[in-house]
Design a protein around this motif. Structure first.
Motif, PDB file in Angstrom:
ATOM      1  N   SER A 104       9.151  -1.370  -2.901  1.00 21.67           N
ATOM      2  CA  SER A 104       8.432  -0.899  -3.276  1.00 21.67           C
ATOM      3  C   SER A 104       6.942  -1.465  -3.842  1.00 21.67           C
ATOM      4  CB  SER A 104       8.753  -1.048  -4.866  1.00 21.67           C
ATOM      5  OG  SER A 104       9.137  -2.286  -5.506  1.00 21.67           O
ATOM      6  N   VAL A 105       7.079  -2.845  -3.109  1.00 17.84           N
ATOM      7  CA  VAL A 105       5.748  -3.604  -3.195  1.00 17.84           C
ATOM      8  C   VAL A 105       4.942  -3.547  -2.178  1.00 17.84           C
ATOM      9  CG1 VAL A 105       5.138  -6.259  -2.692  1.00 17.84           C
ATOM     10  CG2 VAL A 105       6.910  -5.494  -4.141  1.00 17.84           C
ATOM     11  N   LEU A 106       6.168  -3.046  -0.680  1.00 14.49           N
ATOM     12  CA  LEU A 106       5.278  -2.214   0.501  1.00 14.49           C
ATOM     13  C   LEU A 106       4.037  -1.345   0.537  1.00 14.49           C
ATOM     14  CD1 LEU A 106       7.512  -3.214   3.264  1.00 14.49           C
ATOM     15  CD2 LEU A 106       4.948  -4.458   2.727  1.00 14.49           C
ATOM     16  N   GLN A 107       4.943  -0.298  -0.645  1.00 13.64           N
ATOM     17  CA  GLN A 107       4.307   0.740  -1.142  1.00 13.64           C
ATOM     18  C   GLN A 107       3.338   1.322  -1.919  1.00 13.64           C
ATOM     19  OE1 GLN A 107       7.706   3.361  -2.142  1.00 13.64           O
ATOM     20  NE2 GLN A 107       5.737   5.668  -2.420  1.00 13.64           N
ATOM     21  N   ASP A 108       3.235  -0.175  -3.024  1.00 15.65           N
ATOM     22  CA  ASP A 108       1.798  -0.236  -3.503  1.00 15.65           C
ATOM     23  C   ASP A 108       1.056  -0.841  -2.802  1.00 15.65           C
ATOM     24  OD1 ASP A 108       4.323  -1.084  -6.425  1.00 15.65           O
ATOM     25  OD2 ASP A 108       3.684   0.682  -5.769  1.00 15.65           O
ATOM     26  N   ARG A 109       1.169  -1.818  -1.511  1.00 16.75           N
ATOM     27  CA  ARG A 109      -0.150  -2.226  -1.269  1.00 16.75           C
ATOM     28  C   ARG A 109      -0.446  -1.175   0.314  1.00 16.75           C
ATOM     29  NH1 ARG A 109      -0.453  -7.625  -1.377  1.00 16.75           N
ATOM     30  NH2 ARG A 109       1.208  -9.029  -2.555  1.00 16.75           N
ATOM     31  N   GLU A 110       0.155  -0.415   0.783  1.00 16.23           N
ATOM     32  CA  GLU A 110       0.004   1.003   1.304  1.00 16.23           C
ATOM     33  C   GLU A 110      -0.537   1.895   0.846  1.00 16.23           C
ATOM     34  OE1 GLU A 110       0.652  -0.241   5.147  1.00 16.23           O
ATOM     35  OE2 GLU A 110      -0.042   1.545   4.517  1.00 16.23           O
ATOM     36  N   THR A 111      -0.555   2.140  -0.559  1.00 17.57           N
ATOM     37  CA  THR A 111      -0.730   2.534  -1.539  1.00 17.57           C
ATOM     38  C   THR A 111      -2.430   2.036  -1.841  1.00 17.57           C
ATOM     39  OG1 THR A 111       0.769   3.847  -2.625  1.00 17.57           O
ATOM     40  CG2 THR A 111      -1.881   4.383  -3.599  1.00 17.57           C
ATOM     41  N   ALA A 112      -2.647   1.094  -2.649  1.00 22.30           N
ATOM     42  CA  ALA A 112      -3.811   0.653  -2.540  1.00 22.30           C
ATOM     43  C   ALA A 112      -4.826   0.227  -0.918  1.00 22.30           C
ATOM     44  CB  ALA A 112      -3.436  -1.412  -3.185  1.00 22.30           C
ATOM     45  N   PHE A 113      -4.567   0.050  -0.289  1.00 23.45           N
ATOM     46  CA  PHE A 113      -5.004   0.146   1.320  1.00 23.45           C
ATOM     47  C   PHE A 113      -5.605   1.531   1.306  1.00 23.45           C
ATOM     48  CE2 PHE A 113      -6.017  -2.315   4.424  1.00 23.45           C
ATOM     49  CZ  PHE A 113      -6.822  -0.881   6.504  1.00 23.45           C
ATOM     50  N   VAL A 114      -4.631   2.440   1.500  1.00 20.43           N
ATOM     51  CA  VAL A 114      -5.425   3.933   1.717  1.00 20.43           C
ATOM     52  C   VAL A 114      -6.270   4.119   0.749  1.00 20.43           C
ATOM     53  CG1 VAL A 114      -4.412   6.498   1.580  1.00 20.43           C
ATOM     54  CG2 VAL A 114      -2.975   4.247   2.339  1.00 20.43           C
ATOM     55  N   ARG A 115      -6.692   4.355  -0.714  1.00 20.40           N
ATOM     56  CA  ARG A 115      -6.914   4.304  -1.665  1.00 20.40           C
ATOM     57  C   ARG A 115      -8.383   3.587  -1.284  1.00 20.40           C
ATOM     58  NH1 ARG A 115      -4.329   2.193  -5.830  1.00 20.40           N
ATOM     59  NH2 ARG A 115      -4.262   4.278  -6.303  1.00 20.40           N
ATOM     60  N   ALA A 116      -8.312   2.213  -1.619  1.00 21.72           N
ATOM     61  CA  ALA A 116      -9.533   1.213  -0.651  1.00 21.72           C
ATOM     62  C   ALA A 116     -10.834   2.024   0.622  1.00 21.72           C
ATOM     63  CB  ALA A 116      -9.217  -0.375  -0.894  1.00 21.72           C
ATOM     64  N   ARG A 117      -9.683   2.269   1.686  1.00 17.18           N
ATOM     65  CA  ARG A 117     -10.146   2.896   2.707  1.00 17.18           C
ATOM     66  C   ARG A 117     -10.787   4.164   2.390  1.00 17.18           C
ATOM     67  NH1 ARG A 117      -6.781   3.375   8.223  1.00 17.18           N
ATOM     68  NH2 ARG A 117      -7.500   1.579   7.946  1.00 17.18           N
ATOM     69  N   ALA A 118     -10.529   5.431   1.651  1.00 17.42           N
ATOM     70  CA  ALA A 118     -11.382   6.414   1.262  1.00 17.42           C
ATOM     71  C   ALA A 118     -12.782   6.070   0.113  1.00 17.42           C
ATOM     72  CB  ALA A 118     -10.109   6.983   0.173  1.00 17.42           C
ATOM     73  N   GLU A 119     -12.589   5.044  -0.531  1.00 18.58           N
ATOM     74  CA  GLU A 119     -13.534   4.667  -0.906  1.00 18.58           C
ATOM     75  C   GLU A 119     -14.616   4.362  -0.117  1.00 18.58           C
ATOM     76  OE1 GLU A 119     -12.937   2.142  -4.299  1.00 18.58           O
ATOM     77  OE2 GLU A 119     -15.248   1.491  -4.846  1.00 18.58           O
ATOM     78  N   LEU A 120     -14.085   3.204   0.963  1.00 12.88           N
ATOM     79  CA  LEU A 120     -15.049   2.842   1.773  1.00 12.88           C
ATOM     80  C   LEU A 120     -15.317   4.010   2.361  1.00 12.88           C
ATOM     81  CD1 LEU A 120     -16.431  -0.332   3.079  1.00 12.88           C
ATOM     82  CD2 LEU A 120     -14.374   0.256   4.467  1.00 12.88           C
ATOM     83  N   GLU A 121     -14.838   4.833   3.271  1.00 20.88           N
ATOM     84  CA  GLU A 121     -15.211   6.204   3.270  1.00 20.88           C
ATOM     85  C   GLU A 121     -16.886   6.763   2.643  1.00 20.88           C
ATOM     86  OE1 GLU A 121     -14.242   4.803   6.913  1.00 20.88           O
ATOM     87  OE2 GLU A 121     -15.671   7.585   6.858  1.00 20.88           O
ATOM     88  N   TRP A 122     -16.032   7.123   1.786  1.00 20.71           N
ATOM     89  CA  TRP A 122     -17.418   8.093   0.250  1.00 20.71           C
ATOM     90  C   TRP A 122     -18.333   7.263   0.058  1.00 20.71           C
ATOM     91  CZ3 TRP A 122     -19.435   6.726  -4.305  1.00 20.71           C
ATOM     92  CH2 TRP A 122     -19.664   7.860  -5.026  1.00 20.71           C
ATOM     93  N   ARG A 123     -18.001   6.042   0.294  1.00 21.64           N
ATOM     94  CA  ARG A 123     -19.560   5.047   0.382  1.00 21.64           C
ATOM     95  C   ARG A 123     -20.223   4.798   1.279  1.00 21.64           C
ATOM     96  NH1 ARG A 123     -20.505   1.372  -3.923  1.00 21.64           N
ATOM     97  NH2 ARG A 123     -18.595   1.462  -5.588  1.00 21.64           N
ATOM     98  N   ARG A 124     -19.450   5.605   2.492  1.00 22.27           N
ATOM     99  CA  ARG A 124     -20.882   5.634   4.060  1.00 22.27           C
ATOM    100  C   ARG A 124     -21.179   7.075   3.849  1.00 22.27           C
ATOM    101  NH1 ARG A 124     -16.920   3.606   8.274  1.00 22.27           N
ATOM    102  NH2 ARG A 124     -16.073   1.433   7.842  1.00 22.27           N
TER     103      ARG A 124
END
Length: 703
Positions: free
Chosen positions: A670-690
C-alpha cells in the motif's frame, strides 16, 4: 570585342548610403554590356548603361488587376521589359518583389529559363509599417522569389565575384526538361450551359498536350435547348477521348465535380467550367509547371470577359493569384481559380470539393484545405483560360457570405491542431493581426459602399441631365415643325422659345451648381476617409504596441513557468530519491524477516527431528524391556505427549509469524502504491504546466 559582350540587366529598387559607388565599381570591372532599370532619381549619377523608369514601363495585362497590388503591377512591367530586352544575367539589388512575375514564369518553365538570376538584398528604411494585406503580399512575394534565384549574395563584393564566375563560364544554363507525359483527365461540370458548352469543348479538343481525356458530367439539366446541344455534342466528339455522363437529379457543382474526378482514369486532374474557354496550351503549361516544381496543384492567371445578349466580349479584369499565401487567403481568395491542375491523390486527401449546393468559393475552400495539409501550390503567370461573366454564372446566383464563412471555418479548424513549425508561426501571425484584418475589411466595405453611393448619385445626375437635354431637343424639333406661317406668330413663337431656353439654361446652371456642391461634398468625404485611414494607422500602431507588450508578458510568464518547472523537477527528483531509499530499507527489512523466519523454521525442524529420534529410541527400549521397564515406557509416553504439546505450541507461533509477515507485505504494498499514485499525479501536473497558455486555457488541470 565589346559588341560580343553578354548583356546583363541590373534591377535596382534600393541602395544603401554610398551604394552607388560600390555598385559602379563592381559593374565596371565585369565583361558585361549593362542595362539598368531603377528609380528615376539615380539617372543623373549613372555613367554606364541606360536607365529606364519602372513607372514608365507599359503594363503586361490590361485594363485592371484583380487585387490592384502595386507590387504585382511593377512585377508585370519588369517581366514584360525583360521579355522585350533579353539578357544573359539579371542582377536584382534591393528587394526581390519587382522580379516576382518574371521568376514565377521562370519556375513554371515559361520565359527567362535561359537567364541566370542573382539577388543582393538591401534593407530599405520604411517611414511606416506596410498596410495589411499589401504588406503580407510583399513578404510572400519576396520569400517566394528568393527560393528561385540561382544565388543570393548579401554584399557587392561577393556579387561581383559570382558575376565574374558566370562570365567565365562557356556553357549557358540549360532549361529544365519535362519528363514523360502521363494521362491527364479534364473534368467539365455542366448545368443548363448549352449556349457555351460547345465552345469550351472545342477549345479542349484543340489542346497541344497529346495525352488527355475529357470527362463531361451533366448535373440534371432541365433546359430543352441545353439538352439538345448535349445530345448533339455526344454524337460529334470522339468517344475515345470524350466521355459524357448524364444524371437526372441536380446535386450541385461540388458533387458533380467529385463524380467526374471519380470517373477519371488519369492520375492528374484538370477542372474546367462549361461556360469558360481554354487556351490551346493550357494543359501543356500546367503540366510543365507541375513536372518542374513537383507541385500538388498548379493554377494560372485568367481573363474575365463580359457577355451580353448578343454574345459580344469585353474584358473586365485579369485574375492574378499569388499562390499558397495563407496570410492573405484569410481575407480573400489569393490562391487561384478552380480551373487548375491537381494531383488526384492530393485532391482526394483534402476531401475534394465540398461546398454545399447553393454556395460558391469552392476553389477557395479547397485550396485552403490543401495548403493547410502541406500541399504545394504553384502559379503560371500567364492567361491560360478565359472566364466568362454572365447573368447565370455561379458567382451571381449563389450566397457569397455563406460561402466565405465556410472558408473561414477551414482556418478556425487549424487552431485546435498542432501544425508544422511554419504553419504554427503563421497562425500566431494571424491571431496577432486579426484586429487589423477586421478593421481593414470593415473600412474597405464602408469605403466601397460610400464610393458606390457617390457613383450612383453621379450616374443619376448624368441621366437627369441627358433626359433634360433630350426633352429640349424634342421641344425644339416640335417648335420647328409647328412654326406658324405668319411672321408675327413665328416671332412670338421664337420669343416664347427663347424664354423657355433661358429657363432651361437657368435650370442647368442650378443643376451644375448642385453638381459642384456634390463634388465638393465628395472631396470633403474623401478627406474625411483619409482622416479615418490615418486614425486606423494610429490604431494599428497602438495595437502593435499592445501586442508587443502582451508578447513580452507572455515571454516573462513562460520564463516563470520554466523556473517553476525546474523547481518542480528538483523537488520531484528529491522525492523519487527518498522513495528509492525507503524502498531499499523496506527490502532490507524484508530480507531480515526472511532470514529470521528461515532460522525459526530450521530450529523447529531440528527439534522435531530430535523428538522423533527420542521417540524411536524409547519405542526400541520398550520393545526390548517390556516386562521390566513399564514405568519407564509410561514416562516415555509422557515425554512424547509433552513433546507433542510443545510441537503444537511451535506451530501456533509459526502461524502467527506468517500472519505478521503477510500484514507487513500488505502494508509495504500500500505504501508503494500510494507513492506511485503521488508520482503519477505530480508528473501529470508538470506536463499540464508545460503546455502553452492558450492550450492550458482550453485544457482543465489534472484532478
Amino acid at each position: 570585342m565589346k559588341r560580343n559582350r553578354p548583356i546583363a540587366v541590373c534591377l535596382l529598387t534600393a541602395l544603401p548610403p554610398g551604394g552607388w559607388g560600390a555598385l559602379r565599381g563592381v559593374v565596371e570591372g565585369l565583361p558585361y554590356a549593362w542595362r539598368f532599370v531603377g528609380p528615376e532619381d539615380l539617372a543623373g549619377t549613372a555613367k554606364v548603361g541606360d536607365w529606364v523608369n519602372v513607372e514608365d514601363l507599359p503594363p503586361l495585362l490590361e485594363p485592371v488587376v484583380h487585387f490592384n497590388q502595386p507590387f504585382l503591377e511593377n512585377a508585370r512591367r519588369i517581366h514584360r521589359w525583360l521579355m522585350e530586352n533579353p539578357s544573359t544575367v539579371c542582377w536584382v539589388v534591393g528587394s526581390a518583389v519587382p522580379a516576382f512575375v518574371a521568376l514565377q514564369s521562370r519556375a513554371s518553365g515559361g520565359a527567362h529559363t535561359g537567364m541566370r538570376w542573382l539577388f543582393t538584398p538591401v534593407e530599405a528604411p520604411r517611414e511606416k509599417p506596410d498596410p495589411f494585406p499589401e504588406g503580407a503580399m510583399e513578404c510572400f512575394a519576396a520569400r517566394t522569389t528568393e527560393e528561385i534565384f540561382d544565388a543570393v549574395v548579401p554584399d557587392f563584393a561577393g556579387a561581383g565575384e559570382r558575376l565574374g564566375d558566370w562570365a567565365k563560364a562557356t556553357v549557358a544554363p540549360v532549361p529544365p526538361t519535362v519528363p514523360e507525359r502521363p494521362l491527364i483527365s479534364v473534368c467539365v461540370a455542366h448545368f443548363n450551359y448549352g449556349a457555351f458548352l460547345r465552345e469550351q469543348l472545342d477549345s479542349l479538343a484543340a489542346q497541344t498536350y497529346p495525352n488527355t481525356e475529357v470527362v463531361v458530367v451533366d448535373d440534371g439539366s432541365a433546359d430543352p435547348a441545353s439538352l439538345e446541344v448535349w445530345e448533339s455534342l455526344q454524337d460529334a466528339y470522339d468517344g475515345a477521348v470524350f466521355r459524357f455522363i448524364r444524371r437526372e437529379e441536380n446535386k450541385g457543382l461540388s458533387v458533380t465535380r467529385n463524380e467526374a474526378i471519380a470517373a477519371a482514369k488519369g492520375d492528374w486532374i484538370v477542372i474546367c467550367d462549361a461556360d469558360n474557354r481554354s487556351e490551346p496550351n493550357m494543359v501543356q503549361r500546367l503540366w510543365e509547371t507541375a513536372a518542374l516544381t513537383g507541385a500538388d496543384a498548379v493554377t494560372c492567371y485568367n481573363r474575365h470577359f463580359e457577355v451580353d445578349e448578343a454574345c459580344s466580349e469585353e474584358t473586365r479584369e485579369f485574375f492574378t493569384p499569388l499562390g499558397d499565401c495563407l496570410a492573405v487567403g484569410w481575407l480573400f481568395n489569393a490562391f487561384g481559380d478552380a480551373n487548375a491542375l491537381y494531383r488526384k491523390d492530393a485532391l482526394r486527401a483534402a476531401g475534394g470539393f465540398r461546398s454545399p449546393k447553393g454556395t460558391t468559393a469552392e476553389d477557395w475552400d479547397l485550396f485552403a484545405r490543401m495548403i493547410w495539409r502541406g500541399a504545394t501550390l504553384r502559379v503560371v503567370p500567364e492567361v491560360l483560360f478565359n472566364y466568362r461573366v454572365h447573368g447565370a454564372s455561379v458567382m451571381r446566383t449563389t450566397a457569397w457570405e455563406r460561402s466565405v464563412e465556410r472558408v473561414r471555418a477551414v482556418y478556425r479548424e487549424q487552431a485546435a491542431e498542432i501544425q508544422p513549425p511554419r504553419l504554427r508561426e503563421f497562425w500566431s501571425f494571424v491571431m496577432g493581426e486579426l484586429p487589423g484584418m477586421h478593421r481593414w475589411r470593415e473600412e474597405a466595405a464602408r469605403n466601397w459602399a460610400e464610393t458606390q453611393r457617390l457613383r450612383d448619385g453621379i450616374e443619376q445626375a448624368r441621366a437627369t441631365h441627358e433626359r433634360a437635354t433630350d426633352r429640349l431637343r424634342e421641344d425644339l424639333e416640335e417648335a420647328r415643325s409647328a412654326a406658324p406661317v405668319s411672321w408675327q406668330a413665328h416671332k412670338a413663337s421664337v420669343s416664347a422659345m427663347s424664354g423657355e431656353i433661358e429657363f432651361l439654361r437657368d435650370f442647368f446652371r442650378e443643376q451644375l451648381a448642385a453638381r459642384d456642391e456634390r463634388l465638393a461634398a465628395l472631396d470633403e468625404r474623401i478627406a474625411a476617409l483619409d482622416g479615418q485611414n490615418a486614425q486606423i494607422w494610429r490604431s494599428r500602431e497602438e495595437m502593435d504596441s499592445y501586442y508587443k507588450a502582451q508578447i513580452a508578458a507572455r515571454d516573462e510568464q513562460n520564463a516563470q513557468i520554466w523556473r517553476s518547472r525546474e523547481e518542480m523537477d528538483t523537488y520531484y527528483k528529491a522525492q523519487i530519491a527518498a522513495r528509492d531509499e525507503q524502498n531499499a530499507q523496506i527490502w532490507r527489512s524484508r530480507e531480515e524477516m526472511d532470514s529470521y523466519y528461515k532460522a525459526q523454521i530450521a530450529a523447529r525442524d531440528e527439534e522435531v527431528r530430535r523428538i522423533r529420534l527420542a521417540y524411536e529410541e524409547a519405542e526400541a527400549r520398550h520393545r526390548e524391556e517390556t516386562g521390566e521397564r513399564g514405568r519407564e515406557l509410561e514416562a516415555a509416553y509422557g515425554t512424547v505427549a509433552e513433546l507433542n504439546e510443545r510441537l503444537r505450541e511451535f506451530d501456533e507461533k509459526l502461524s502467527l509469524l506468517w500472519e505478521s509477515r503477510q500484514s507487513m507485505d500488505a502494508y509495504y504494498q500500500s505504501v508503494l502504491q500510494d507513492r506511485e499514485t503521488a508520482f503519477v499525479r505530480a508528473r501529470a501536473e508538470l506536463e499540464w504546466r508545460r503546455l502553452p497558455l492558450w492550450r492550458r486555457w482550453r485544457t482543465p488541470p489534472p484532478a
